[in-house]
Design a protein around this motif. Sequence first.
Motif, mmCIF file in Angstrom:
data_model
loop_
_atom_site.group_PDB
_atom_site.id
_atom_site.type_symbol
_atom_site.label_atom_id
_atom_site.label_comp_id
_atom_site.label_asym_id
_atom_site.label_seq_id
_atom_site.Cartn_x
_atom_site.Cartn_y
_atom_site.Cartn_z
ATOM 1 N N ALA A 75 0.366 -11.396 -42.131
ATOM 2 C CA ALA A 75 1.376 -10.431 -42.594
ATOM 3 C C ALA A 75 1.598 -9.400 -41.490
ATOM 4 O O ALA A 75 0.665 -8.702 -41.105
ATOM 5 N N SER A 78 1.116 -4.955 -42.190
ATOM 6 C CA SER A 78 0.128 -4.916 -43.260
ATOM 7 C C SER A 78 -1.041 -4.001 -42.946
ATOM 8 O O SER A 78 -1.186 -3.497 -41.838
ATOM 9 N N GLY A 80 -4.028 -5.058 -42.841
ATOM 10 C CA GLY A 80 -4.940 -5.751 -41.921
ATOM 11 C C GLY A 80 -5.816 -6.839 -42.524
ATOM 12 O O GLY A 80 -6.636 -7.414 -41.818
ATOM 13 N N ARG A 83 -4.947 -10.204 -40.952
ATOM 14 C CA ARG A 83 -5.386 -10.181 -39.537
ATOM 15 C C ARG A 83 -6.907 -10.398 -39.486
ATOM 16 O O ARG A 83 -7.399 -11.158 -38.641
ATOM 17 N N THR A 122 0.889 -22.357 -51.619
ATOM 18 C CA THR A 122 -0.545 -22.717 -51.633
ATOM 19 C C THR A 122 -1.054 -23.155 -53.020
ATOM 20 O O THR A 122 -1.581 -24.267 -53.126
ATOM 21 N N THR A 220 2.422 -13.838 -58.364
ATOM 22 C CA THR A 220 2.945 -13.240 -57.140
ATOM 23 C C THR A 220 1.747 -12.848 -56.294
ATOM 24 O O THR A 220 0.666 -12.644 -56.810
ATOM 25 N N SER A 223 3.577 -7.299 -53.646
ATOM 26 C CA SER A 223 4.933 -7.117 -53.145
ATOM 27 C C SER A 223 5.004 -5.953 -52.182
ATOM 28 O O SER A 223 4.309 -4.954 -52.312
ATOM 29 N N THR A 229 6.733 1.718 -47.364
ATOM 30 C CA THR A 229 5.396 2.110 -47.829
ATOM 31 C C THR A 229 5.001 3.397 -47.104
ATOM 32 O O THR A 229 4.627 3.357 -45.936
ATOM 33 N N ASN A 248 -2.087 3.580 -47.059
ATOM 34 C CA ASN A 248 -3.129 2.544 -47.125
ATOM 35 C C ASN A 248 -3.838 2.456 -48.454
ATOM 36 O O ASN A 248 -4.754 1.655 -48.607
ATOM 37 N N SER A 249 -3.500 3.341 -49.410
ATOM 38 C CA SER A 249 -4.200 3.223 -50.691
ATOM 39 C C SER A 249 -3.205 3.078 -51.825
ATOM 40 O O SER A 249 -2.015 3.376 -51.675
ATOM 41 N N ARG A 268 -2.290 -6.694 -59.720
ATOM 42 C CA ARG A 268 -1.184 -7.301 -58.975
ATOM 43 C C ARG A 268 0.158 -6.945 -59.615
ATOM 44 O O ARG A 268 1.174 -7.522 -59.274
ATOM 45 N N ARG A 309 4.750 2.254 -56.063
ATOM 46 C CA ARG A 309 4.617 3.437 -55.229
ATOM 47 C C ARG A 309 5.811 4.350 -55.476
ATOM 48 O O ARG A 309 6.653 4.049 -56.330
#
Length: 325
Positions: A75, A78, A80, A83, A122, A220, A223, A229, A248-249, A268, A309
């Motif tokens: 992503a 993102s 991380g 990553r 997946t 999902t 999102s 963000t 980040n939160s 989610r 958010r």
Amino acid sequence: MRFAEQWNWCTVDATRDVTLGIREFRLRPDGGAAPYPPGSHLNVAVLIDGQPARRSYSLVGDRDPHTYRIAVRLAPDSRGGSRAMWNLKPGARIEISSPSSLLEIDWNRQNYCLIAGGIGITPITAIASALHRRNIDLHLHYAVKSRGDAAYLSELSSALGDRLIVHASDEGARLDLDLTFRALPSDAVAIMCGPMRMLETARRAWNDAGRAPADLRYETFGSSGLLPTAEFRVRLKDSGAELVVSPNSSMLDVLNDAGFEVMSDCQRGECGVCAVDVIAVDGAIDHRDVFFSEQQKKDNRKICPCVSRAVGIVTIDTLYRPEAA
Ligand SMILES: Cc1cc2nc3c(=O)[nH]c(=O)nc-3n(C[C@H](O)[C@H](O)[C@H](O)COP(=O)(O)OP(=O)(O)OC[C@H]3O[C@@H](n4cnc5c(N)ncnc54)[C@H](O)[C@@H]3O)c2cc1C
């Protein structure tokens, strides 16, 4: 609040790139792989900037008694987690939860319409394979930007033949869910996994086609929402407290960390357990859940703090009363 999960160590056995942006990992859990229904995912403990976090990954393809197969899309914008996954090399040791499923398959139904958007393929690989093995009628609609972005295309194509329909937008072959759903037999069940916009389109098309809401099942992967963000503020009605939610939160974590207990489950934006009342909005809410209807999102009376958010300041009432705790 989460249901109890069992965690176990595993070794990364092998990795391979299934597209330019999607890497597959074979994980060998100590003590062997647990049985699980198709469509399951497991949670992986990752370190992001040295801090422990968890990310979920669906299990790809047929069950193997020794290994789990997952595929991770890198992503770009993102925090991380993906990553951190991509940095894992064969031989690495990581902690994973035992698999669990959110996608219910009714083996008595005889017609399935499977829909995957991008990396949403997946869990669908395993479901398609299981349905196919049981001779249950299915079509798989796989929406991608281009065929080069489509993971597991040759595997799926040799298993499913013309029951696999690829909708590559660079070929002008966009997926028309209105047409697709109207053409289905009346007893068909649809299972979809893809981005939130695709799911919202699917829900509208499913309803417009006059089908039973329970026959559209979905998952999902979280999102990125419609607004950027960014940091925003949450005011608590009555207490007067004002909390800052960093990029980040999540709002849910910030509320719980500050002692304003909010119950949650899926985290989610699917179950609605964490929904809290919105009292006022100075700015805008970015509803990233799939629990509320479009109208409820417009009304802005509730928010799912696990994923949603805001921009600006949102005043809420969690209904948490310390004296009652
Ligand atoms: C049941 C389930 C199954 C999944 N299966 C797969 C799979 O098979 N393969 C796969 O690649 N992924 C899968 N995922 C998604 C995966 O768990 C991770 O979310 C994904 O790897 C991205 O993690 P990240 O830390 O790199 O990105 P994140 O930081 O989580 O970012 C993901 C998106 O959210 C936005 N974002 C950034 N910051 C925030 C924030 N603070 N709050 C909310 N959103 C933010 C970003 O814009 C980005 O687009 C699955 C998720 C679930 C829940």
